[in-house]
Design an enzyme around this catalytic site. Structure first.
Site, PDB file in Angstrom:
ATOM      1  N   SER A   1      -9.023   1.188  11.317  1.00  0.00           N
ATOM      2  CA  SER A   1      -9.159   0.496  10.040  1.00  0.00           C
ATOM      3  C   SER A   1     -10.473   0.816   9.337  1.00  0.00           C
ATOM      4  CB  SER A   1      -9.072  -1.025  10.254  1.00  0.00           C
ATOM      5  OG  SER A   1      -7.841  -1.390  10.810  1.00  0.00           O
TER       6      SER A   1
ATOM      7  N   HIS B   1      -4.486   6.144   9.084  1.00  0.00           N
ATOM      8  CA  HIS B   1      -4.519   4.684   9.002  1.00  0.00           C
ATOM      9  C   HIS B   1      -3.130   4.184   8.634  1.00  0.00           C
ATOM     10  CE1 HIS B   1      -6.193   0.845   6.901  1.00  0.00           C
ATOM     11  NE2 HIS B   1      -5.694   0.584   8.091  1.00  0.00           N
TER      12      HIS B   1
ATOM     13  N   GLU C   1      -2.659   6.294   5.067  1.00  0.00           N
ATOM     14  CA  GLU C   1      -3.938   6.793   4.575  1.00  0.00           C
ATOM     15  C   GLU C   1      -4.432   7.860   5.562  1.00  0.00           C
ATOM     16  OE1 GLU C   1      -7.901   4.711   2.669  1.00  0.00           O
ATOM     17  OE2 GLU C   1      -7.005   3.800   4.444  1.00  0.00           O
TER      18      GLU C   1
ATOM     19  N   ASN D   1      -9.644  -0.244   3.295  1.00  0.00           N
ATOM     20  CA  ASN D   1     -10.342  -1.386   3.878  1.00  0.00           C
ATOM     21  C   ASN D   1     -11.725  -1.640   3.308  1.00  0.00           C
ATOM     22  OD1 ASN D   1      -8.310  -2.417   5.384  1.00  0.00           O
ATOM     23  ND2 ASN D   1      -8.813  -1.270   7.231  1.00  0.00           N
TER      24      ASN D   1
END
Length: 281
Positions: free
Chosen positions: A116, A137, A149, A187
């Site tokens: 993350s 991700h 991602e 994030n």
């Protein structure tokens, strides 16, 4: 690529194994806990049997569970062509694990870090194959989220990027490529939003239900930030915010004390049955 290693049999690793086998890939699922592997196998078998009712779209749902090899031995990764690591969002754990993965997996194997917030370049430095380390991700729940991602580390080669995007496409996913930075795109924004939402509750500005209603009913979000935190796991949220705070040394990433207290109390969200909201077992 048809044989993929998945390290970590938690919610993310199980969902990833499920998605891969649904599209015909063979998976070597590794976890240090036999109990976690048994739970993962049961979930995959359930999806194989009832996938039509659960929204399965892959072409190879029959026989999914037979394409998963569960093991506690990293040496069983010696035959995989691609590896995705999904262990707890802790730098100390990842730091210790990657030299072991480097020794166990074939030299040509690509390492995809499902993280993350931890920088991919930092992880790659723990291996002898920095050009073959990339960030992937995945979003939770993996089978329901079509976009990943994809993070290019400092040394990540174009061949590694191409191989990663090709594998994602081979089990119904697409990738959005970004460059390496703590938290990446998703994030750096999401964790700030969640942390600020926790502060709103801690400061008595609004109850969790009302914080989330603003996002779902006013902004049209599918899920509010606090329900999202419960889904991801408050422990994982705290780990991620800590990583951002440590790497950027910026006070805006300071974790809300309420978040820390909830994690200390074992209120992790859906996986523990209680977070900002209560969940049935």
């Amino acid at each position: 690529m048809t044989r993929v290693g998945v390290v970590g049999a938690g919610v993310m690793g199980t969902g990833l194994a499920q998605s891969l086998t649904e599209y015909g890939h063979e998976v070597v699922l590794v976890d240090r806990s036999k109990e976690a592997l048994d739970l993962a196998q049961a979930e995959i078998l359930k999806f194989e049997r009832f996938g039509a009712l659960l929204g399965a779209t892959g072409p190879s749902r029959e026989g999914m569970s037979g394409r998963v090899t569960c093991t506690t031995d990293l040496a069983d990764l010696s035959t995989v062509e691609f590896l995705v690591e999904n262990i707890t969002e802790s730098w100390e754990l990842k730091r210790a694990l990657y030299p072991q993965l480097d020794e166990a997996a074939p030299e040509s194997c690509v390492f995809a870090v499902n993280t993350s917030a931890i920088p991919i370049t930092k992880v790659a430095a723990r291996t002898t194959r920095q050009d073959r380390v990339i960030g992937t991700h995945f979003m939770n729940p993996v089978p329901m989220k079509p976009t990943v991602e994809v993070i290019k580390g400092w040394h990540t080669s174009q061949e590694t990027i191409d191989a990663t995007l090709a594998l994602l496409g081979a089990f119904g996913k697409s990738g959005v490529q970004v460059n390496d930075s703590p938290g990446f795109v998703s994030n750096r924004v999401l964790m700030l939003t969640i942390n600020e939402a926790v502060y709103l509750v801690a400061d008595g500005v609004a109850e969790p239900e009302d914080v989330d209603r603003i996002f779902t009913e006013c902004f049209g979000h599918t899920m509010g930030p606090l329900a999202t935190a419960d889904l991801i796991g408050l422990d994982t949220i705290l780990y991620s915010i800590d990583v951002l705070y440590e790497n950027f040394n910026d006070g805006k990433y300071r974790p809300c004390p309420l978040l820390q207290r909830m994690v200390d109390a074992g209120l992790y969200g859906r996986k523990s049955g209680r977070g900002f909201f209560a969940y049935e077992a």
